[in-house]
Write an enzyme that holds these catalytic residues in place. Structure first.
Site, PDB file in Angstrom:
ATOM      1  CG  ASN A  33      43.037 -58.145-193.822  1.00  0.00           C
ATOM      2  OD1 ASN A  33      43.035 -56.922-193.939  1.00  0.00           O
ATOM      3  ND2 ASN A  33      43.608 -58.769-192.798  1.00  0.00           N
ATOM      4  CG  ASN A  93      48.471 -57.823-189.024  1.00  0.00           C
ATOM      5  OD1 ASN A  93      47.689 -58.599-189.559  1.00  0.00           O
ATOM      6  ND2 ASN A  93      48.862 -56.699-189.602  1.00  0.00           N
ATOM      7  CB  THR A 118      58.968 -47.640-190.583  1.00  0.00           C
ATOM      8  OG1 THR A 118      58.835 -46.496-189.739  1.00  0.00           O
ATOM      9  CG2 THR A 118      59.284 -48.824-189.684  1.00  0.00           C
ATOM     10  CE1 TYR A 142      54.619 -50.101-188.544  1.00  0.00           C
ATOM     11  CE2 TYR A 142      55.937 -48.152-188.016  1.00  0.00           C
ATOM     12  CZ  TYR A 142      55.289 -48.959-188.947  1.00  0.00           C
ATOM     13  OH  TYR A 142      55.322 -48.609-190.271  1.00  0.00           O
ATOM     14  CG  PHE A 170      62.251 -40.520-192.906  1.00  0.00           C
ATOM     15  CD1 PHE A 170      62.921 -41.549-193.571  1.00  0.00           C
ATOM     16  CD2 PHE A 170      62.822 -40.020-191.756  1.00  0.00           C
ATOM     17  CE1 PHE A 170      64.138 -42.053-193.109  1.00  0.00           C
ATOM     18  CE2 PHE A 170      64.042 -40.499-191.279  1.00  0.00           C
ATOM     19  CZ  PHE A 170      64.696 -41.521-191.959  1.00  0.00           C
ATOM     20  CG  ASP A 286      55.829 -38.578-180.894  1.00  0.00           C
ATOM     21  OD1 ASP A 286      55.660 -39.593-181.591  1.00  0.00           O
ATOM     22  OD2 ASP A 286      54.972 -37.672-180.767  1.00  0.00           O
TER      23      ASP A 286
HETATM   24  N1  UFG Z   1      51.614 -34.572-183.668  1.00  0.00           N
HETATM   25  C1  UFG Z   1      51.037 -33.576-182.894  1.00  0.00           C
HETATM   26  N2  UFG Z   1      49.673 -33.614-182.740  1.00  0.00           N
HETATM   27  C2  UFG Z   1      48.882 -34.568-183.297  1.00  0.00           C
HETATM   28  C3  UFG Z   1      49.501 -35.570-184.096  1.00  0.00           C
HETATM   29  C4  UFG Z   1      50.865 -35.541-184.243  1.00  0.00           C
HETATM   30  O1  UFG Z   1      51.703 -32.703-182.374  1.00  0.00           O
HETATM   31  O2  UFG Z   1      47.661 -34.542-183.092  1.00  0.00           O
HETATM   32  C5  UFG Z   1      53.065 -34.541-183.854  1.00  0.00           C
HETATM   33  C6  UFG Z   1      53.740 -35.813-183.382  1.00  0.00           C
HETATM   34  O3  UFG Z   1      53.989 -35.731-181.999  1.00  0.00           O
HETATM   35  C7  UFG Z   1      54.998 -35.841-184.257  1.00  0.00           C
HETATM   36  C8  UFG Z   1      54.521 -35.187-185.562  1.00  0.00           C
HETATM   37  O4  UFG Z   1      53.343 -34.469-185.232  1.00  0.00           O
HETATM   38  O5  UFG Z   1      55.986 -35.054-183.690  1.00  0.00           O
HETATM   39  C9  UFG Z   1      54.192 -36.203-186.639  1.00  0.00           C
HETATM   40  O6  UFG Z   1      53.314 -37.163-186.080  1.00  0.00           O
HETATM   41  P1  UFG Z   1      52.553 -38.273-186.944  1.00  0.00           P
HETATM   42  O7  UFG Z   1      51.692 -39.033-186.008  1.00  0.00           O
HETATM   43  O8  UFG Z   1      51.900 -37.639-188.125  1.00  0.00           O
HETATM   44  O9  UFG Z   1      53.719 -39.184-187.513  1.00  0.00           O
HETATM   45  P2  UFG Z   1      54.868 -39.946-186.706  1.00  0.00           P
HETATM   46  O10 UFG Z   1      56.131 -39.171-186.952  1.00  0.00           O
HETATM   47  O11 UFG Z   1      54.511 -40.215-185.307  1.00  0.00           O
HETATM   48  O12 UFG Z   1      54.829 -41.354-187.418  1.00  0.00           O
HETATM   49  C10 UFG Z   1      55.464 -41.610-188.611  1.00  0.00           C
HETATM   50  C11 UFG Z   1      54.723 -42.706-189.358  1.00  0.00           C
HETATM   51  C12 UFG Z   1      54.834 -44.007-188.584  1.00  0.00           C
HETATM   52  C13 UFG Z   1      56.275 -44.307-188.304  1.00  0.00           C
HETATM   53  C14 UFG Z   1      56.896 -43.164-187.537  1.00  0.00           C
HETATM   54  C15 UFG Z   1      58.360 -43.403-187.256  1.00  0.00           C
HETATM   55  O13 UFG Z   1      53.377 -42.361-189.530  1.00  0.00           O
HETATM   56  O14 UFG Z   1      54.277 -45.050-189.344  1.00  0.00           O
HETATM   57  O15 UFG Z   1      56.785 -41.969-188.315  1.00  0.00           O
HETATM   58  O16 UFG Z   1      58.649 -42.883-185.997  1.00  0.00           O
HETATM   59  F1  UFG Z   1      56.399 -45.406-187.543  1.00  0.00           F
END
Ligand code: UFG
Length: 337
Positions: A33, A93, A118, A142, A170, A286
């Protein structure tokens, strides 16, 4: 060759996978969409239908008119932080529309269904690396929305013989097509795009969320897998599904974790620029460490990631960000997967 419906095929992982499917000879119909995806990311050689996954009559019409027998479902909201703020958006959604989509597919004769799932279904890990048998205790809406769809599919598998696979990603990263297809979310919350936006001076510094985790350098650890490797994994799964899969759930990760500071250091090497950062407080929700036990997938599918080390993934991501400092340029997307 089969006809396949790809939902969310204009998103980051969906568009790369749709391209690989078309290359592998599948006739691909994309439904998106464009609330999060990008028209520019749509690959050549696929049929594009602008529409919603919750539109049951449209889904049935597509399945019948294109003689679809398999589906890969990417379309979803995917920002953990946003899911805390607006859980209803995620349940509506991802879950409610997802259930409608699955029902419409089953009713109209789809035989194989692959769900983009995920690591968030596991919640805070009790063991590292995380095996698929880990308890499923999501910690955010999520993760709950994706786990709900896994359950619905499990049920259809038992009652209707639907062949299902849940691919638990991951951290997807990197770019495809020589840096022409990459990550573009608004607002951007993912670490690697934020690092390269900072390298390009579009941000002042990277805020590192948490320096006091129980990890070697105090920052959180993630398992980064290249988007092209993810796409290839989907094709292997589709091919194998024809004869039935031994399992429903598969972790897709490299099986090695890197801390936020390691990603920063490697990223500076990849782009040759200095990237300022500051360590701040933890981000809510996190987990400290997320690393996949990927042995189920590597053994059953004889698969190894082509991008086995972080540097190569970052070089690939940099190719995209360097040439597309504003992403696809329309600034309207919000985190399509
Ligand atoms: N981080 C920072 N600074 C930032 C952004 C991220 O330190 O500006 C850290 C986060 O705290 C985390 C790591 O970088 O420790 C990775 O963060 P991301 O946001 O890139 O990814 P996530 O691990 O939070 O998320 C991913 C996927 C999600 C999924 C999740 C599962 O993108 O879709 O893993 O927990 F749901």
């Amino acid at each position: 060759m089969s006809n396949i419906l790809v939902t969310g095929g204009a998103g980051y992982i969906g568009s790369v996978t749709a391209r690989e499917l078309a290359r592998a000879g599948y006739r691909v119909v994309v439904i998106d969409n464009l609330s999060k995806g990008h028209r520019e990311a749509l690959p050549e050689g696929v049929t594009f239908v602008e529409g919603d996954i919750g539109d049951v009559s449209l889904i049935k019409k597509l399945v019948w008119s294109y003689d679809v027998d398999r589906v890969i479902h990417f379309a979803a909201y995917s920002l953990v932080g946003e899911s805390f703020e607006k859980p209803e958006l995620y349940f509506e959604n991802n879950l409610i529309k997802g259930v409608r989509l699955i029902g419409a597919c089953v009713e109209s004769g789809v035989r194989h269904f692959v769900l983009s799932s995920t690591a968030a279904v596991y919640g805070d890990p009790l063991e590292i690396p995380i095996p698929e048998s880990h308890p499923l205790t999501p910690k955010n809406p999520y993760g709950f929305s994706k786990l709900g769809l896994e359950d619905v599919l499990r049920s259809y598998s038992q009652t209707h013989g639907l062949n299902v696979a849940f691919l638990r990603y991951f951290n997807a990263a990197g770019a495809a097509s020589g840096g022409m297809i990459g990550e573009d979310h608004a607002p951007e919350t993912h670490l690697i795009p934020i690092i390269f936006q900072t390298a390009l001076k579009k941000r002042e510094k990277v805020y590192v969320f948490g320096g006091d985790y129980d990890t070697p350098d105090g920052t959180a650890i993630r398992d980064y897998i290249h988007v092209q490797d993810l796409a290839r994994a989907h094709i292997l799964v589709l091919e194998a599904m024809e004869n039935g899969l031994p399992h429903e759930a598969y972790n897709l990760g490299v099986g090695r974790g890197y801390s936020v500071l390691e990603v920063l250091t490697e990223a500076q090497e990849a782009c040759g620029l200095t990237i300022p950062y500051e360590i701040v407080g933890r981000r809510v929700g996190d987990p400290p460490v997320l690393v996949a036990d990927n042995r189920r997938f590597t053994r059953e599918f004889d698969w190894q990631p082509e991008y086995g080390n972080l540097r190569d993934i970052l070089v690939s991501a940099w190719q995209w960000h360097r040439v597309h400092p504003d992403g696809y340029g329309n600034g309207e997307s919000h985190g399509a997967i």
